[in-house]
Each structure stands twice: as C-alpha cells, then as structure tokens.
Enzyme design. Structure first.
Site, short mmCIF file in Angstrom:
data_model
loop_
_atom_site.label_atom_id
_atom_site.label_comp_id
_atom_site.label_asym_id
_atom_site.label_seq_id
_atom_site.Cartn_x
_atom_site.Cartn_y
_atom_site.Cartn_z
N CYS A 107 0.89 -1.18 0.00
CA CYS A 107 0.00 0.00 0.00
C CYS A 107 0.91 1.22 0.00
O CYS A 107 0.97 1.98 0.97
CB CYS A 107 -0.89 0.00 1.24
SG CYS A 107 -1.99 -1.42 1.34
N ALA A 108 1.63 1.40 -1.09
CA ALA A 108 2.73 2.38 -1.09
C ALA A 108 2.25 3.82 -1.16
O ALA A 108 2.98 4.74 -0.77
CB ALA A 108 3.67 2.09 -2.25
N ASP A 134 1.14 -1.26 4.82
CA ASP A 134 0.85 0.00 5.53
C ASP A 134 -0.60 0.33 5.15
O ASP A 134 -0.86 1.15 4.28
CB ASP A 134 1.84 1.07 5.06
CG ASP A 134 1.67 2.38 5.81
OD1 ASP A 134 1.46 2.33 7.04
OD2 ASP A 134 1.74 3.44 5.17
N ASP A 177 -0.15 0.17 -5.34
CA ASP A 177 -1.29 0.86 -4.73
C ASP A 177 -2.44 0.79 -5.73
O ASP A 177 -2.22 0.60 -6.92
CB ASP A 177 -0.95 2.33 -4.42
CG ASP A 177 -1.85 2.90 -3.33
OD1 ASP A 177 -1.43 2.91 -2.16
OD2 ASP A 177 -3.00 3.32 -3.64
N CYS A 193 -1.91 3.80 11.04
CA CYS A 193 -1.79 5.01 11.87
C CYS A 193 -3.09 5.20 12.65
O CYS A 193 -3.77 6.22 12.52
CB CYS A 193 -1.44 6.23 11.02
SG CYS A 193 -2.57 6.53 9.68
N GLY A 240 4.33 7.09 -1.32
CA GLY A 240 5.70 6.59 -1.20
C GLY A 240 6.45 6.98 0.05
O GLY A 240 7.65 6.72 0.13
N GLY A 241 5.79 7.57 1.05
CA GLY A 241 6.51 7.97 2.26
C GLY A 241 7.40 6.84 2.79
O GLY A 241 8.60 7.01 2.97
N LYS A 242 6.80 5.67 3.00
CA LYS A 242 7.59 4.57 3.58
C LYS A 242 8.43 3.86 2.52
O LYS A 242 9.54 3.40 2.79
CB LYS A 242 6.68 3.61 4.32
CG LYS A 242 5.99 4.34 5.45
CD LYS A 242 5.13 3.53 6.30
CE LYS A 242 4.34 4.43 7.23
NZ LYS A 242 3.31 5.26 6.56
C1 SAM Z 1 -1.92 4.48 4.79
S1 SAM Z 1 -2.00 4.78 3.10
C2 SAM Z 1 -0.37 4.42 2.57
C3 SAM Z 1 0.63 5.46 2.91
C4 SAM Z 1 2.00 5.19 2.33
N1 SAM Z 1 2.47 3.86 2.64
C5 SAM Z 1 3.02 6.19 2.81
O1 SAM Z 1 3.82 5.89 3.69
O2 SAM Z 1 3.02 7.33 2.28
C6 SAM Z 1 -2.88 3.40 2.52
C7 SAM Z 1 -2.88 3.24 1.01
O3 SAM Z 1 -3.61 2.06 0.74
C8 SAM Z 1 -4.28 2.26 -0.48
N2 SAM Z 1 -5.44 1.37 -0.47
C9 SAM Z 1 -6.65 1.58 -0.01
N3 SAM Z 1 -7.42 0.48 -0.11
C10 SAM Z 1 -6.64 -0.43 -0.69
C11 SAM Z 1 -6.86 -1.74 -1.08
N4 SAM Z 1 -8.03 -2.34 -0.86
N5 SAM Z 1 -5.86 -2.37 -1.68
C12 SAM Z 1 -4.67 -1.76 -1.91
N6 SAM Z 1 -4.40 -0.50 -1.54
C13 SAM Z 1 -5.39 0.14 -0.93
C14 SAM Z 1 -4.67 3.68 -0.53
O4 SAM Z 1 -4.78 4.11 -1.87
C15 SAM Z 1 -3.54 4.34 0.22
O5 SAM Z 1 -2.59 4.88 -0.67
#
Ligand code: SAM
Length: 358
Positions: free
Chosen positions: A189-190, A257, A213, A310, A193-195
């Site tokens: 779940c990039a 994530d 993602d 989070c 791209g923070g992590k």
């Molecule tokens: C917490 S954010 C990720 C933040 C990211 N890892 C960072 O550090 O910047 C969760 C991400 O999961 C994605 N997401 C939401 N539902 C999802 C799903 N069912 N499958 C895959 N990705 C999903 C969202 O688009 C979102 O970008």
C-alpha cells in the site's frame, strides 16, 4: 486572517477534507507569505480541535477567534483543563469503546503537532546545520524535529532531495522493516511513497522495492518523489488489493501499511475526529485483514511481514493482528508495538511484525 480561515471552513462544510480545502485555497491564491498560510491553517485546525467547545450559533469568525483563545489558554496552563472534560469533548463518544483514553493522550491531541523531517541516511547533522532550527529525535537515527518557520518545500536541501517531511511514527515503521541492501521488498500500500522511499533509502539504492497501490495518481507522486531523491531501486505497479497479485516474486519482506481510520493522526488532522465513524473502523478492519491474507503467501520462508496502521483502535490493531496470527500459524510473531502520540510527539501508530517459518 480570520476572514480567510472562515472561507476555508465554508469549503469544508461543503464536504471537503480540511487539509485539501486548505491546499485548494492556497493554490487558488498564490499571494500570501508562508507565515500567513501557517496562521490560516493554524486557525482552521484550532477550530476543529476545540470544536465541541464552540458556540455553533456564532459567526465562523467568532468561533475561530474563540478556538484560538482556547488554544492559547490551554497552552498557558494545560492542567487547568480536566481530563474528564477533554474525554467528553476532544474526541467523539464512540472512541472510548475502541481504545483507552489516558489524560496525557487527550492533552497531546489538543497541542499543536510537531513537524518531523527524515534526513537521508547518515546526513542528519549536515542537514540540521544547513536548515537551522532543528533538533535530533532520539527514536529514529535520521529524524529531525523542525521548529523554524521557513517554507521547507522552497529550500535548496528539499529541492536537492536531502530530506523528506515524514512523521516520526512513520519513520519507525521503516526502521522496524530494516531492509538490507540487495533484498527484495514489497510495499503493498505504497501510496505517495513515504515509507517506500525510506525502505529504498535504507537499502542504499540496491536491491528492489515493489511499490503497489490501487490509486495510480498516488503512484505518480511516488515516482516524482523518488526522482527527486535519486532512488532507482523500486518498481511501481497498480494493485487493487485483491487475491490476484501483481507479481509472482517471493519477498524478503512485505510491508502492509494499510488504509485505516487514521485515529493516530487526529492531533495533526483534528477535522477527521468529527468525520470518522465506528462503521469506518469496522469496514477498514475487514480490508486490513483481507490485505494481510492476500499478501502473506508472497513472503519467502524466513522472510518478514510487517503490518502498520496510523490508528490505535482495537478493531484495527490487536484484533486484526490476532485474527491473522490464528489463521496463519506459519508466521511466528516477532513484535507488536503501539506508538502513542504523547510518548513520541508524533502520530499514533500500531506496528506488528511476523517471520515466516523457514
Ligand atoms: C496508509 S496509506 C499508505 C501510505 C504510504 N504507505 C506512505 O507511507 O506514504 C494506505 C494506502 O492504501 C491504499 N489502499 C486503499 N485500499 C486499498 C486496497 N483495498 N488495496 C490496496 N491499496 C489500498 C490507498 O490508496 C492508500 O494509498
């Protein structure tokens, strides 16, 4: 300033998220100094932090002025505010069913949040000297707390990719992953791209991080950020999160994530306290469990699976991790940590790590 903040509140009451309404407002009006923008954003966030104390019949300007006065009174004597009052007004009523609400946590929610930077590995002192107004954080080797009032995005070190703005709790997720140069990781779940950038950096630009993602726009931002940081050891691809995987690779490590209710970000983003519901928490817990179940077969024997969210709600943390552990005895628990905002001066976060039996 109050009139400008009131205009942003009008956009929010039409259904926009506070941070996006502020971004749109500033983009639509290119004038205004960084300091003025910070003041407007500060007033909007104070409004939502003190929302349950305000007289909703008063004009938006009066409510904003009252919220700023409450913020200043609280800052000058935090203990004058009773913990029971904070528990009743600083968070929605349903939250106490989902997590403990210690007084110090509630006080932390009412403070202005810290701004954390992540320097490129090993360059923290050099960056602190060039930016000024920085303090080293002791929970992450590259973390700096910035106390200045410059527009960091306009600084030469930012443009040169010398740092990212990344909350301390998020930096601890990367440290928990601890990827090694040459390994192959999947950040499932990039997002923007923070992590992923942190993982790629810890790997010294060697090996490979798959970044997936469902949101392609976010992946485009990820690519731009990686280019600025001159990180090339990644591959971005779309993945909806379902059972059909984007690759057949067996990974040294997989990071999930996951999308979550974001309760851990409520100090920074107080508007979400009043828009997030118990139903969101329940539904997201289902998504989180499904994501873990879908990716875990891609961890190679001896490899690691990291789950981070989070949020601090039981449904999305220990309940998801517990259900995963019961369904997957081939994974041995390595660690499970709650990062609390009041201990970190950062976001709240839950991180669980497992190792697949060899
Ligand atoms: C917490 S954010 C990720 C933040 C990211 N890892 C960072 O550090 O910047 C969760 C991400 O999961 C994605 N997401 C939401 N539902 C999802 C799903 N069912 N499958 C895959 N990705 C999903 C969202 O688009 C979102 O970008």
């Amino acid at each position: 300033m109050l009139n400008q903040a009131a205009l942003v509140l009008a956009a929010i009451s039409d259904g926009q998220r506070a941070d996006l309404a502020l971004k749109d407002y500033f983009e639509g009006r290119r004038h205004g100094s960084w300091r003025e923008r910070r003041e407007i954003a500060g007033a909007v966030f104070a409004y939502f932090r003190w929302w349950q104390w305000l007289d909703r019949k008063a004009s938006r300007q009066r409510q904003l002025a009252e919220a700023l006065a409450l913020r200043d009174r609280f800052a000058s004597d935090e203990n004058a505010m009773k913990a029971e009052t904070l528990a009743a007004r600083a968070v929605p009523g349903w939250l106490s069913q989902e997590m403990d609400l210690p007084a110090e946590y509630l006080r932390q929610l009412q403070r202005d949040p810290a701004l954390w930077l992540r320097a490129r590995p090993g360059t923290r002192l050099k960056l602190a000297a060039s930016l000024g107004d920085c303090e080293a954080g002791d929970r992450a080797p590259d973390a700096l707390r910035y106390r200045g009032d410059r527009d960091l995005f306009q600084t030469a070190p930012f443009k040169a990719g010398a740092f990212e703005i990344q909350d301390l709790a998020s930096q601890i997720v990367g440290i928990t992953c601890a990827p090694k140069p040459g390994e192959t990781w999947w950040d499932a779940c990039a997002g923007e791209g923070g992590k992923m950038l942190h993982l790629a950096d810890l790997m010294g630009n060697k090996g490979l991080v798959w970044a997936t993602d469902r949101n392609l726009r976010r992946l485009e931002t990820l690519k731009r950020r990686a280019a600025r940081a001159r990180l090339f050891n990644f591959r971005a691809a779309a993945w909806e999160g379902g059972a059909s995987l984007p690759n057949k690779v067996k990974f040294d490590g997989v990071l999930v994530d996951a999308p979550c209710s974001g309760v851990g970000t409520w100090q920074r983003n107080p508007h979400a306290r009043w828009t997030t519901t118990e139903r969101d928490v329940r539904e997201l817990a289902g998504v989180q469990g499904a994501l873990l179940g879908n990716v875990c077969g891609s961890v190679k024997p001896g490899g690691r699976l990291i789950y981070s969210v989070c949020t601090l709600t039981r449904s999305e943390t220990t309940a998801v991790a517990g259900a995963f552990a019961s369904a997957h005895p081939e994974f041995e628990p390595v660690s499970q940590d709650f990062l609390w905002p009041q201990e970190l001066d950062g976001n709240g976060m839950f991180i669980a790590a497992w190792r697949r039996h060899g």
